[in-house]
Structure formats: C-alpha cells, structure tokens
Design a protein around this motif. Structure first.
Motif, PDB file in Angstrom:
ATOM      1  N   ILE A 181      33.311 -19.711  11.108  1.00  0.00           N
ATOM      2  CA  ILE A 181      32.757 -20.601  12.107  1.00  0.00           C
ATOM      3  C   ILE A 181      33.398 -21.968  11.926  1.00  0.00           C
ATOM      4  N   VAL A 182      33.795 -22.569  13.035  1.00  0.00           N
ATOM      5  CA  VAL A 182      34.425 -23.885  13.031  1.00  0.00           C
ATOM      6  C   VAL A 182      33.486 -24.843  13.756  1.00  0.00           C
ATOM      7  N   TYR A 183      33.121 -25.923  13.081  1.00  0.00           N
ATOM      8  CA  TYR A 183      32.272 -26.953  13.673  1.00  0.00           C
ATOM      9  C   TYR A 183      33.105 -28.185  13.975  1.00  0.00           C
ATOM     10  N   GLY A 184      32.939 -28.759  15.151  1.00  0.00           N
ATOM     11  CA  GLY A 184      33.458 -30.083  15.478  1.00  0.00           C
ATOM     12  C   GLY A 184      32.290 -31.044  15.356  1.00  0.00           C
ATOM     13  N   ILE A 185      32.385 -31.999  14.439  1.00  0.00           N
ATOM     14  CA  ILE A 185      31.261 -32.848  14.062  1.00  0.00           C
ATOM     15  C   ILE A 185      31.586 -34.307  14.344  1.00  0.00           C
ATOM     16  N   LYS A 186      30.578 -35.038  14.833  1.00  0.00           N
ATOM     17  CA  LYS A 186      30.719 -36.478  15.023  1.00  0.00           C
ATOM     18  C   LYS A 186      29.561 -37.158  14.307  1.00  0.00           C
ATOM     19  N   SER A 187      29.877 -38.201  13.536  1.00  0.00           N
ATOM     20  CA  SER A 187      28.832 -38.954  12.843  1.00  0.00           C
ATOM     21  C   SER A 187      28.461 -40.180  13.665  1.00  0.00           C
ATOM     22  N   THR A 188      27.335 -40.794  13.337  1.00  0.00           N
ATOM     23  CA  THR A 188      26.895 -41.979  14.069  1.00  0.00           C
ATOM     24  C   THR A 188      27.856 -43.147  13.880  1.00  0.00           C
ATOM     25  N   SER A 189      28.665 -43.109  12.836  1.00  0.00           N
ATOM     26  CA  SER A 189      29.664 -44.161  12.618  1.00  0.00           C
ATOM     27  C   SER A 189      30.904 -43.956  13.494  1.00  0.00           C
ATOM     28  N   GLY A 190      30.964 -42.826  14.206  1.00  0.00           N
ATOM     29  CA  GLY A 190      32.099 -42.526  15.062  1.00  0.00           C
ATOM     30  C   GLY A 190      33.130 -41.612  14.424  1.00  0.00           C
ATOM     31  N   LYS A 191      32.939 -41.273  13.160  1.00  0.00           N
ATOM     32  CA  LYS A 191      33.865 -40.369  12.463  1.00  0.00           C
ATOM     33  C   LYS A 191      33.780 -38.987  13.105  1.00  0.00           C
ATOM     34  N   LYS A 192      34.950 -38.421  13.449  1.00  0.00           N
ATOM     35  CA  LYS A 192      35.007 -37.098  14.064  1.00  0.00           C
ATOM     36  C   LYS A 192      35.832 -36.184  13.177  1.00  0.00           C
ATOM     37  N   GLY A 193      35.277 -35.012  12.882  1.00  0.00           N
ATOM     38  CA  GLY A 193      35.998 -34.097  12.022  1.00  0.00           C
ATOM     39  C   GLY A 193      35.555 -32.667  12.198  1.00  0.00           C
TER      40      GLY A 193
ATOM     41  N   VAL B  93      26.619 -31.909  15.815  1.00  0.00           N
ATOM     42  CA  VAL B  93      27.593 -30.847  16.056  1.00  0.00           C
ATOM     43  C   VAL B  93      27.937 -30.884  17.532  1.00  0.00           C
ATOM     44  N   LYS B  94      29.201 -31.182  17.832  1.00  0.00           N
ATOM     45  CA  LYS B  94      29.662 -31.302  19.214  1.00  0.00           C
ATOM     46  C   LYS B  94      30.328 -30.026  19.717  1.00  0.00           C
ATOM     47  N   HIS B  95      30.946 -29.282  18.821  1.00  0.00           N
ATOM     48  CA  HIS B  95      31.639 -28.042  19.189  1.00  0.00           C
ATOM     49  C   HIS B  95      31.381 -26.999  18.106  1.00  0.00           C
ATOM     50  N   VAL B  96      31.228 -25.772  18.538  1.00  0.00           N
ATOM     51  CA  VAL B  96      31.081 -24.651  17.614  1.00  0.00           C
ATOM     52  C   VAL B  96      31.982 -23.523  18.102  1.00  0.00           C
ATOM     53  N   TYR B  97      32.718 -22.966  17.180  1.00  0.00           N
ATOM     54  CA  TYR B  97      33.578 -21.834  17.503  1.00  0.00           C
ATOM     55  C   TYR B  97      33.396 -20.781  16.438  1.00  0.00           C
ATOM     56  N   ARG B  98      33.083 -19.571  16.846  1.00  0.00           N
ATOM     57  CA  ARG B  98      32.933 -18.447  15.914  1.00  0.00           C
ATOM     58  C   ARG B  98      34.114 -17.504  16.093  1.00  0.00           C
TER      59      ARG B  98
ATOM     60  N   ASP C 258      23.964 -25.456  10.416  1.00  0.00           N
ATOM     61  CA  ASP C 258      23.231 -24.447  11.175  1.00  0.00           C
ATOM     62  C   ASP C 258      21.855 -24.975  11.548  1.00  0.00           C
ATOM     63  N   LYS C 259      21.206 -25.649  10.616  1.00  0.00           N
ATOM     64  CA  LYS C 259      19.895 -26.219  10.861  1.00  0.00           C
ATOM     65  C   LYS C 259      19.975 -27.325  11.907  1.00  0.00           C
ATOM     66  N   ILE C 260      21.031 -28.155  11.851  1.00  0.00           N
ATOM     67  CA  ILE C 260      21.233 -29.196  12.862  1.00  0.00           C
ATOM     68  C   ILE C 260      21.337 -28.553  14.243  1.00  0.00           C
ATOM     69  N   CYS C 261      22.069 -27.443  14.333  1.00  0.00           N
ATOM     70  CA  CYS C 261      22.233 -26.750  15.610  1.00  0.00           C
ATOM     71  C   CYS C 261      20.904 -26.221  16.127  1.00  0.00           C
ATOM     72  N   ILE C 262      20.080 -25.684  15.257  1.00  0.00           N
ATOM     73  CA  ILE C 262      18.816 -25.085  15.668  1.00  0.00           C
ATOM     74  C   ILE C 262      17.799 -26.155  16.047  1.00  0.00           C
ATOM     75  N   GLU C 263      17.709 -27.212  15.236  1.00  0.00           N
ATOM     76  CA  GLU C 263      16.684 -28.226  15.441  1.00  0.00           C
ATOM     77  C   GLU C 263      17.132 -29.379  16.346  1.00  0.00           C
ATOM     78  N   GLY C 264      18.425 -29.565  16.477  1.00  0.00           N
ATOM     79  CA  GLY C 264      18.923 -30.724  17.206  1.00  0.00           C
ATOM     80  C   GLY C 264      18.843 -30.587  18.701  1.00  0.00           C
ATOM     81  N   SER C 265      19.072 -31.685  19.352  1.00  0.00           N
ATOM     82  CA  SER C 265      19.048 -31.684  20.809  1.00  0.00           C
ATOM     83  C   SER C 265      20.306 -31.061  21.389  1.00  0.00           C
ATOM     84  N   ASN C 266      21.370 -31.005  20.584  1.00  0.00           N
ATOM     85  CA  ASN C 266      22.607 -30.374  21.065  1.00  0.00           C
ATOM     86  C   ASN C 266      22.545 -28.888  20.748  1.00  0.00           C
ATOM     87  N   GLN C 267      22.608 -28.075  21.754  1.00  0.00           N
ATOM     88  CA  GLN C 267      22.496 -26.630  21.586  1.00  0.00           C
ATOM     89  C   GLN C 267      23.809 -26.050  21.127  1.00  0.00           C
ATOM     90  N   CYS C 268      23.845 -25.509  19.937  1.00  0.00           N
ATOM     91  CA  CYS C 268      25.070 -24.936  19.374  1.00  0.00           C
ATOM     92  C   CYS C 268      25.152 -23.458  19.698  1.00  0.00           C
TER      93      CYS C 268
END
Length: 100
Positions: free
Chosen positions: A59-71, A42-47, A90-100
């Motif tokens: 909530i709007v998520y800006g997501i990037k996959s390891t393949s480079g897909k952005k959506g 999750v690269k961007h989060v907007y509430r 939500d779990k990715i935001c909480i557990e991931g290194s990127n702080q959402c």
C-alpha cells in the motif's frame, strides 16, 4: 468522490506522487507519523497486489502534514504488517474526514 488512480507497479505510483510534490520519505521518518498522527492527512492511497504471491501486496500512502510537508509511505498490505506507522495511517483513514 476522490479520483482513484490505477498503476501497474508501486514504482509507477511513487513516480506519479513525486510529480505531484509528494517527495518526502516517511518510511525513513515514520516516527513523525507515529508520534504526531493528528498533524497528518492521507491524501492518496494506492493498493498493489502481486499477480502470483499475496505476500507481494503493498500500500502506498500520499501524506500531507499541517506544516505543508508532502511525502509517501509504503507498507506491506497484509494482516501481518508490523509497521506501527502503517497502523496509524490506517486509523487516520478510518477515523478521518478524508475517506481512504
């Protein structure tokens, strides 16, 4: 710290994310998030909260996959949200290194 963007509407947030290359619609392909959460960041989060009705929250998520897909992925933002993909993000935001 990552910059926080404020938009008047969900549409404005989606337009801006699209301009940044986040054009893939993960709402149509939410199974990709659910089945392979480890390849998404999750690269961007907007509430967005509606002025008069808490049910208008989103909530709007800006997501990037390891393949480079952005959506983007848009979900209702409440305790009653029943989207499995929204729970995974939500779990990715909480557990991931990127702080959402």
């Amino acid at each position: 710290m990552r910059p926080i963007y404020h938009y008047s509407t969900v549409s404005e947030a989606l337009d801006n994310l699209n301009e940044m290359g986040f054009s893939y619609d993960f709402n149509i392909h939410e199974d990709e998030i659910v089945n392979d959460p480890h390849i998404h960041q999750v690269k961007h989060v907007y509430r967005y909260e509606g002025n008069s009705d808490p049910g208008d929250s989103a909530i709007v998520y800006g997501i990037k996959s390891t393949s480079g897909k952005k959506g983007v992925f848009v979900a209702g933002f409440s305790a009653k949200t029943n989207s499995e993909a929204a729970r995974v993000l939500d779990k990715i935001c909480i557990e991931g290194s990127n702080q959402c």
